[in-house]
Design a protein around this motif. Structure first.
Motif, PDB file in Angstrom:
ATOM      1  N   LEU A  58      -7.323  -3.914  -5.416  1.00 10.93           N
ATOM      2  CA  LEU A  58      -7.455  -4.203  -3.986  1.00 10.93           C
ATOM      3  C   LEU A  58      -6.131  -3.925  -3.271  1.00 10.93           C
ATOM      4  O   LEU A  58      -5.078  -4.407  -3.704  1.00 10.93           O
ATOM      5  N   PRO A  59      -6.151  -3.127  -2.200  1.00 12.35           N
ATOM      6  CA  PRO A  59      -4.906  -2.881  -1.451  1.00 12.35           C
ATOM      7  C   PRO A  59      -4.284  -4.189  -0.981  1.00 12.35           C
ATOM      8  O   PRO A  59      -5.000  -5.101  -0.554  1.00 12.35           O
ATOM      9  N   GLU A  60      -2.951  -4.293  -1.078  1.00 12.47           N
ATOM     10  CA  GLU A  60      -2.271  -5.524  -0.666  1.00 12.47           C
ATOM     11  C   GLU A  60      -2.428  -5.769   0.830  1.00 12.47           C
ATOM     12  O   GLU A  60      -2.532  -6.906   1.281  1.00 12.47           O
ATOM     13  N   VAL A  61      -2.399  -4.670   1.592  1.00 10.74           N
ATOM     14  CA  VAL A  61      -2.554  -4.767   3.048  1.00 10.74           C
ATOM     15  C   VAL A  61      -3.581  -3.730   3.476  1.00 10.74           C
ATOM     16  O   VAL A  61      -3.559  -2.592   3.002  1.00 10.74           O
ATOM     17  N   PHE A  62      -4.501  -4.119   4.370  1.00 11.84           N
ATOM     18  CA  PHE A  62      -5.477  -3.166   4.871  1.00 11.84           C
ATOM     19  C   PHE A  62      -4.854  -2.267   5.922  1.00 11.84           C
ATOM     20  O   PHE A  62      -3.995  -2.684   6.700  1.00 11.84           O
ATOM     21  N   GLY A  63      -5.293  -1.018   5.944  1.00 13.87           N
ATOM     22  CA  GLY A  63      -4.772  -0.042   6.891  1.00 13.87           C
ATOM     23  C   GLY A  63      -4.463   1.269   6.185  1.00 13.87           C
ATOM     24  O   GLY A  63      -4.648   1.403   4.963  1.00 13.87           O
ATOM     25  N   TRP A  64      -3.986   2.236   6.954  1.00 18.19           N
ATOM     26  CA  TRP A  64      -3.674   3.568   6.419  1.00 18.19           C
ATOM     27  C   TRP A  64      -2.161   3.762   6.430  1.00 18.19           C
ATOM     28  O   TRP A  64      -1.501   3.550   7.453  1.00 18.19           O
ATOM     29  N   PHE A  65      -1.595   4.155   5.284  1.00 17.37           N
ATOM     30  CA  PHE A  65      -0.147   4.234   5.130  1.00 17.37           C
ATOM     31  C   PHE A  65       0.247   5.579   4.512  1.00 17.37           C
ATOM     32  O   PHE A  65       0.134   5.756   3.285  1.00 17.37           O
ATOM     33  N   PRO A  66       0.702   6.512   5.321  1.00 11.10           N
ATOM     34  CA  PRO A  66       1.074   7.842   4.814  1.00 11.10           C
ATOM     35  C   PRO A  66       2.112   7.793   3.690  1.00 11.10           C
ATOM     36  O   PRO A  66       2.142   8.690   2.838  1.00 11.10           O
ATOM     37  N   ASN A  67       2.937   6.718   3.658  1.00 13.53           N
ATOM     38  CA  ASN A  67       3.965   6.638   2.610  1.00 13.53           C
ATOM     39  C   ASN A  67       3.356   6.378   1.225  1.00 13.53           C
ATOM     40  O   ASN A  67       4.047   6.456   0.210  1.00 13.53           O
ATOM     41  N   LYS A  68       2.054   6.048   1.167  1.00 16.20           N
ATOM     42  CA  LYS A  68       1.375   5.916  -0.123  1.00 16.20           C
ATOM     43  C   LYS A  68       1.103   7.285  -0.755  1.00 16.20           C
ATOM     44  O   LYS A  68       0.792   7.378  -1.933  1.00 16.20           O
ATOM     45  N   ILE A  69       1.172   8.319   0.081  1.00 11.29           N
ATOM     46  CA  ILE A  69       0.830   9.673  -0.379  1.00 11.29           C
ATOM     47  C   ILE A  69       2.110  10.403  -0.772  1.00 11.29           C
ATOM     48  O   ILE A  69       3.024  10.566   0.054  1.00 11.29           O
ATOM     49  N   HIS A  70       2.193  10.838  -2.042  1.00 13.96           N
ATOM     50  CA  HIS A  70       3.404  11.500  -2.532  1.00 13.96           C
ATOM     51  C   HIS A  70       3.014  12.596  -3.528  1.00 13.96           C
ATOM     52  O   HIS A  70       1.851  12.688  -3.963  1.00 13.96           O
ATOM     53  N   GLU A  71       3.989  13.368  -3.918  1.00 15.52           N
ATOM     54  CA  GLU A  71       3.720  14.530  -4.771  1.00 15.52           C
ATOM     55  C   GLU A  71       3.353  14.146  -6.210  1.00 15.52           C
ATOM     56  O   GLU A  71       2.882  14.988  -6.972  1.00 15.52           O
TER      57      GLU A  71
END
Length: 451
Positions: A48-61
């Motif tokens: 389960l995500p700790e915080v709801f919402g969209w976070f671009p910093n979760k996306i990485h190479e």
């Protein structure tokens, strides 16, 4: 493998996330809102995500694959970041195909019946301890998840949904699976928000049949003229196996299936479900289960979740709930319950809830769908119509569409709740049909009326 889910909380998406975690993948995900049971199941497995919402910093190479759910939008910040980084992005069905491309893929398609048929097939295989990978659209008794993936199993059984794959992939899901063994149960116009004409909708099933791999097979319901036409018109080099409803009889509220060994009592009922059973038998036989073993197993099948599910029975009263919402499903379900309980009064409660059911043109498809009910009640919330940004629908439009003068229509949740709880249910079967929740009606409280 490191996989990130955009919109992890969906019914299908969270089950895939659980399956991949079970397989040993590193799984992360995001969503703006997650409801039960998805929330609790993800939490129990640490996903389960700790915080709801969209976070671009979760996306990485370091992410090997991004799986995009239908709930996300095309301008989702995490999706845009993944595209910017050039990461591999899959829709839900694309990823399932990747997981099964070296297996024998068994795909069950159709406007109605596909969840039940898939569930029957999986039940029979589990009964005989035959291990397969699978994806099914309902929670099944005895199965921990709706998705199961392995490296070793030879077969993958997939429920083939005709709805769109993702916000950036407008192809129907079942176009992507390339079945070796396929089934087509029925065609009845649905999802008019993306398939505005019947012809456009039927075309999706033609593409599905043509997508079966060379030398594969299509098992099809020969009692459905639209299905027969689609299959017969296909020039694909595949084997074609028609099926039809087997003989059966109803005695004292029990359905008896005609088998080579004589009449056999089964837990499910209704012509549509017996038709589904015939299709499931063909599929199981193609997967190595002989006829006698199929009958032995299917006798213990109690149905898929939310499909003609008995809520309560007592004192000559019975209540069922069903996911039925499209006209063909409503008609088949109502007819099935009346056939099973011919001596009882049938009260049908139908909630109009989907985009299609509020379209004036599509509403006409409901004509005669509640004919088998002794009393028919339709409930809908005008707010639901407004939320979907559709033109208001009048009660007279609905009454005209159903072609039933004694149809009762309620547009207020408290008024509907009142009629449900004040009705006399002596010698009655109550049938609740909806893909919604009747404006918050507590079906557990309804059970007390039948105790």
């Amino acid at each position: 493998m490191n996989v990130h889910f955009i919109a992890i909380g969906g019914s299908a998406m969270h089950n895939l996330a659980l399956a991949l975690a079970h397989k040993g993948y590193q799984v992360t995900g995001s969503d703006d809102v997650i409801f039960e049971p998805s929330k609790g199941r993800l939490q129990a497995h640490g996903l389960l995500p700790e915080v709801f919402g969209w976070f671009p910093n979760k996306i990485h190479e370091g992410i090997d694959a991004v799986i995009l759910g239908m709930h996300a939008k095309a301008d989702n910040p995490e999706l845009l970041k993944a595209q910017e980084l050039g990461l591999t992005i899959y829709s839900y069905p694309e990823f399932l195909y990747e997981q099964s491309k070296n297996k024998t893929r068994v795909v069950i398609g159709g406007s109605h019946g596909k969840t039940t048929i898939t569930s029957m097939v999986l039940h029979v295989l589990k009964y005989h301890e035959k291990e397969v990978d699978y994806m099914v659209g309902a929670q099944l008794e005895g199965f921990e998840r709706m998705v199961h993936l392995t490296e070793d199993n030879d077969f993958m059984v997939l429920e083939g949904d005709e709805y769109l794959s993702s916000p950036v992939d407008r192809r129907p899901k079942f176009h992507l699976y390339q079945p070796n063994i396929a089934l087509l149960s029925g065609i009845a116009w649905d999802h008019i928000n993306v398939f505005p004409t019947l012809e456009n909708y039927v075309e999706q099933f033609q593409i599905f049949v043509d997508s079966i791999v060379n030398g594969g097979s299509i098992t099809y319901n020969e009692e459905d003229p639209a299905v027969v036409q689609v299959v017969e018109q296909s020039q694909n080099t595949i084997r074609k196996f028609p099926y039809r409803t087997p003989n059966y009889k109803v005695e004292d509220g029990k359905t008896l299936l005609d088998t080579p060994e004589g009449l056999m009592p089964i837990e499910i009922f209704g012509q549509h479900n017996l038709n589904n059973l015939a299709g499931a038998k063909w599929i199981c036989q193609q997967m190595g289960v002989d006829e006698a073993d199929f009958y032995e197993a299917i006798g213990t099948f109690k149905g898929a979740s939310k499909r003609l599910e008995k809520l309560v029975q007592g004192n000559g009263k019975v209540a069922y709930k069903d996911f039925a919402h499209s006209p063909s499903k409503v008609k088949a379900t109502t007819k099935a319950v009346k056939e099973q309980y011919p001596d009882k009064r049938l009260v049908a409660f139908l909630e109009l809830h989907t985009y299609s059911s509020f379209n004036p043109e599509f509403l006409k498809e409901y004509e005669g769908s509640l004919a088998a009910a002794d009393e028919a009640i339709v409930f809908y919330l005008p707010e639901s119509v407004a939320i979907k940004k559709l033109e208001p629908v009048s009660t007279q439009q609905i009454k005209s569409a159903f072609k039933r003068e004694d149809l009762k229509i309620y547009t207020n949740a408290s008024s509907f709740r009142e009629v449900v709880f004040q009705k006399n249910y002596d010698n009655t079967v109550a049938l609740f049909m909806s893909s919604g929740n009747y404006g918050g009606l507590d079906l557990n409280a309804v059970k007390d009326l039948f105790g």
